[in-house]
Design a protein around this motif. Sequence first.
Motif, PDB file in Angstrom:
ATOM      1  N   PRO A   1       1.008  -1.225   0.036  1.00  0.00           N
ATOM      2  CA  PRO A   1      -0.031  -0.151   0.026  1.00  0.00           C
ATOM      3  C   PRO A   1       0.421   1.396  -0.227  1.00  0.00           C
ATOM      4  O   PRO A   1       0.543   2.095  -0.879  1.00  0.00           O
ATOM      5  CB  PRO A   1      -0.701  -0.451   1.304  1.00  0.00           C
ATOM      6  N   ASP A   2       2.301   1.523   0.456  1.00  0.00           N
ATOM      7  CA  ASP A   2       3.179   2.141   0.880  1.00  0.00           C
ATOM      8  C   ASP A   2       3.688   2.929  -0.747  1.00  0.00           C
ATOM      9  O   ASP A   2       3.840   4.020  -0.853  1.00  0.00           O
ATOM     10  CB  ASP A   2       4.454   2.030   1.322  1.00  0.00           C
TER      11      ASP A   2
ATOM     12  N   SER B   1      -8.042  -0.159  10.599  1.00  0.00           N
ATOM     13  CA  SER B   1      -8.204   0.177  12.147  1.00  0.00           C
ATOM     14  C   SER B   1      -7.049   0.722  12.271  1.00  0.00           C
ATOM     15  O   SER B   1      -6.954   1.941  13.553  1.00  0.00           O
ATOM     16  CB  SER B   1      -8.641  -0.842  12.877  1.00  0.00           C
ATOM     17  N   ALA B   2      -5.689   0.653  11.805  1.00  0.00           N
ATOM     18  CA  ALA B   2      -4.516   1.972  12.397  1.00  0.00           C
ATOM     19  C   ALA B   2      -4.171   2.537  10.634  1.00  0.00           C
ATOM     20  O   ALA B   2      -2.593   1.724  10.977  1.00  0.00           O
ATOM     21  CB  ALA B   2      -3.979   0.734  13.332  1.00  0.00           C
ATOM     22  N   PRO B   3      -4.570   2.556  10.203  1.00  0.00           N
ATOM     23  CA  PRO B   3      -4.257   3.385   9.248  1.00  0.00           C
ATOM     24  C   PRO B   3      -2.751   3.885   9.086  1.00  0.00           C
ATOM     25  O   PRO B   3      -2.801   4.697   9.455  1.00  0.00           O
ATOM     26  CB  PRO B   3      -5.534   4.265   8.053  1.00  0.00           C
ATOM     27  N   PRO B   4      -1.628   3.938   8.230  1.00  0.00           N
ATOM     28  CA  PRO B   4      -0.308   4.805   7.909  1.00  0.00           C
ATOM     29  C   PRO B   4      -0.488   6.140   7.910  1.00  0.00           C
ATOM     30  O   PRO B   4      -1.580   7.516   7.813  1.00  0.00           O
ATOM     31  CB  PRO B   4       0.126   4.064   6.969  1.00  0.00           C
ATOM     32  N   ALA B   5       0.212   6.466   8.692  1.00  0.00           N
ATOM     33  CA  ALA B   5       0.403   8.513   9.136  1.00  0.00           C
ATOM     34  C   ALA B   5      -0.019   8.954   7.429  1.00  0.00           C
ATOM     35  O   ALA B   5      -0.100  10.297   7.876  1.00  0.00           O
ATOM     36  CB  ALA B   5       1.451   9.111  10.096  1.00  0.00           C
ATOM     37  N   TRP B   6       0.865   8.623   6.326  1.00  0.00           N
ATOM     38  CA  TRP B   6       0.392   9.306   5.253  1.00  0.00           C
ATOM     39  C   TRP B   6      -0.957   9.624   5.050  1.00  0.00           C
ATOM     40  O   TRP B   6      -1.076   9.460   3.648  1.00  0.00           O
ATOM     41  CB  TRP B   6       1.712   8.505   4.365  1.00  0.00           C
ATOM     42  N   LEU B   7      -1.282   8.331   4.908  1.00  0.00           N
ATOM     43  CA  LEU B   7      -3.253   8.669   4.418  1.00  0.00           C
ATOM     44  C   LEU B   7      -3.937   9.348   5.164  1.00  0.00           C
ATOM     45  O   LEU B   7      -3.947   9.094   6.000  1.00  0.00           O
ATOM     46  CB  LEU B   7      -3.962   7.188   4.388  1.00  0.00           C
TER      47      LEU B   7
END
Length: 164
Positions: A19-20, A53-59
Amino acid sequence: MIVVADTSPLNYLIRLGHPDVLREIYGRVLVPRAVLVEMQHPEAPPEVRAWASAPPAWLEAMQVRQLDASLAAELGDGEREAISLALEVHADVLLIDERAGRREAEARHIEVAGTLAVLLQASLRGYFDLPEAMKQLRQYGFRASGPIEAMMLARYEQAKKVKP
């Protein structure tokens, strides 16, 4: 560049383990809240539910201020909110796979790209092999027409020939 993502492209990129690449390719990635809700549905794949439920900070999860009331009733909440958000923030690209949603977005002059377009860009940057990624996608239930797949593979092969 600002990109708004619908559920389907995120789902497949998570399942592929990449996803990154969205941040690497597009920079700023936005999703409407309805997309995160869809991704946490009990029938969604476990890895997708966990990621959402815990998306990365960039999203960046955003609340849509106003839904476009003229959107087709057949669209899901995620598609309706993604198109509306893309309009609201003047997104450069809307990542969406569903045909009806793409038609609605294009009718509103929103540039669209699907999962295969993202995979093509990511594969050209060396994240993975496009033919192998497409094979994996099919195992996850992804469907694209033969001509679309052939076109993406041809673009991939052509781009590889041009690279130094």
